[in-house]
Design a protein around this motif. Sequence first.
Motif, PDB file in Angstrom:
ATOM      1  N   GLN A 154     -32.055 -35.332 -13.000  1.00  8.96           N
ATOM      2  CA  GLN A 154     -31.658 -35.585 -11.845  1.00  8.96           C
ATOM      3  C   GLN A 154     -32.122 -37.350 -11.368  1.00  8.96           C
ATOM      4  O   GLN A 154     -30.678 -37.436 -11.515  1.00  8.96           O
ATOM      5  N   GLU A 155     -32.795 -37.614 -11.771  1.00 12.34           N
ATOM      6  CA  GLU A 155     -33.162 -39.119 -11.144  1.00 12.34           C
ATOM      7  C   GLU A 155     -32.660 -39.974 -12.064  1.00 12.34           C
ATOM      8  O   GLU A 155     -31.918 -40.954 -12.222  1.00 12.34           O
ATOM      9  N   PHE A 156     -32.729 -39.713 -13.527  1.00  8.42           N
ATOM     10  CA  PHE A 156     -31.783 -40.493 -15.062  1.00  8.42           C
ATOM     11  C   PHE A 156     -30.340 -40.781 -14.582  1.00  8.42           C
ATOM     12  O   PHE A 156     -29.773 -41.579 -14.155  1.00  8.42           O
ATOM     13  N   TYR A 157     -29.738 -38.819 -14.005  1.00  8.96           N
ATOM     14  CA  TYR A 157     -28.867 -39.115 -13.679  1.00  8.96           C
ATOM     15  C   TYR A 157     -28.209 -40.437 -12.903  1.00  8.96           C
ATOM     16  O   TYR A 157     -27.124 -40.947 -11.839  1.00  8.96           O
ATOM     17  N   GLN A 158     -28.917 -39.907 -11.422  1.00  4.58           N
ATOM     18  CA  GLN A 158     -28.628 -41.349 -10.388  1.00  4.58           C
ATOM     19  C   GLN A 158     -28.767 -42.993 -10.547  1.00  4.58           C
ATOM     20  O   GLN A 158     -27.904 -43.267 -10.113  1.00  4.58           O
TER      21      GLN A 158
ATOM     22  N   TYR B 254     -29.020 -28.294 -13.395  1.00  4.69           N
ATOM     23  CA  TYR B 254     -29.842 -28.693 -13.337  1.00  4.69           C
ATOM     24  C   TYR B 254     -29.820 -29.477 -12.091  1.00  4.69           C
ATOM     25  O   TYR B 254     -30.239 -30.192 -11.226  1.00  4.69           O
ATOM     26  N   LEU B 255     -28.284 -30.264 -11.815  1.00  2.00           N
ATOM     27  CA  LEU B 255     -27.918 -30.599 -10.652  1.00  2.00           C
ATOM     28  C   LEU B 255     -27.850 -30.215  -9.308  1.00  2.00           C
ATOM     29  O   LEU B 255     -28.315 -30.868  -8.647  1.00  2.00           O
ATOM     30  N   GLN B 256     -28.198 -28.891 -10.055  1.00  2.00           N
ATOM     31  CA  GLN B 256     -28.202 -27.861  -8.117  1.00  2.00           C
ATOM     32  C   GLN B 256     -29.293 -27.711  -8.115  1.00  2.00           C
ATOM     33  O   GLN B 256     -29.584 -27.014  -6.783  1.00  2.00           O
ATOM     34  N   ILE B 257     -30.353 -27.905  -8.526  1.00  4.04           N
ATOM     35  CA  ILE B 257     -32.365 -27.185  -8.195  1.00  4.04           C
ATOM     36  C   ILE B 257     -32.715 -27.943  -7.653  1.00  4.04           C
ATOM     37  O   ILE B 257     -32.301 -29.783  -7.662  1.00  4.04           O
TER      38      ILE B 257
END
Length: 71
Positions: free
Chosen positions: A20-24, A52-55
Motif C-alpha cells: 500500500q505504501e509503495f503504491y502511494q 491488498y488495497l482494500q485491507i
Amino acid sequence: MTRQQNGRRVNYLRTVLAVQEFYQTVKVEGQPDIFVYRKHIYPIALSTFRMYLQIPAKKLLREIGAEISNH
C-alpha cells in the motif's frame, strides 16, 4: 489467537502495508490502478493487489498491538 497465528497475521499485514505504501509513492493523479500494477507491482497477482488495497492494514496492526499488550 495463538502467538504463532498473531505473528503470521502481523507479517501478512506488514506485507500488505508495504504494498500500500509503495503504491502511494508511485501512483500519479489520473493514472489508472492497472497502469501502476503493470509497471511496478506485476509479480503479485492482480486480484491479490486489489485485495491488498482494500485491507485497512494500519488499523488492524494497531488492534493486534493493543490486543497483545493487554495480555
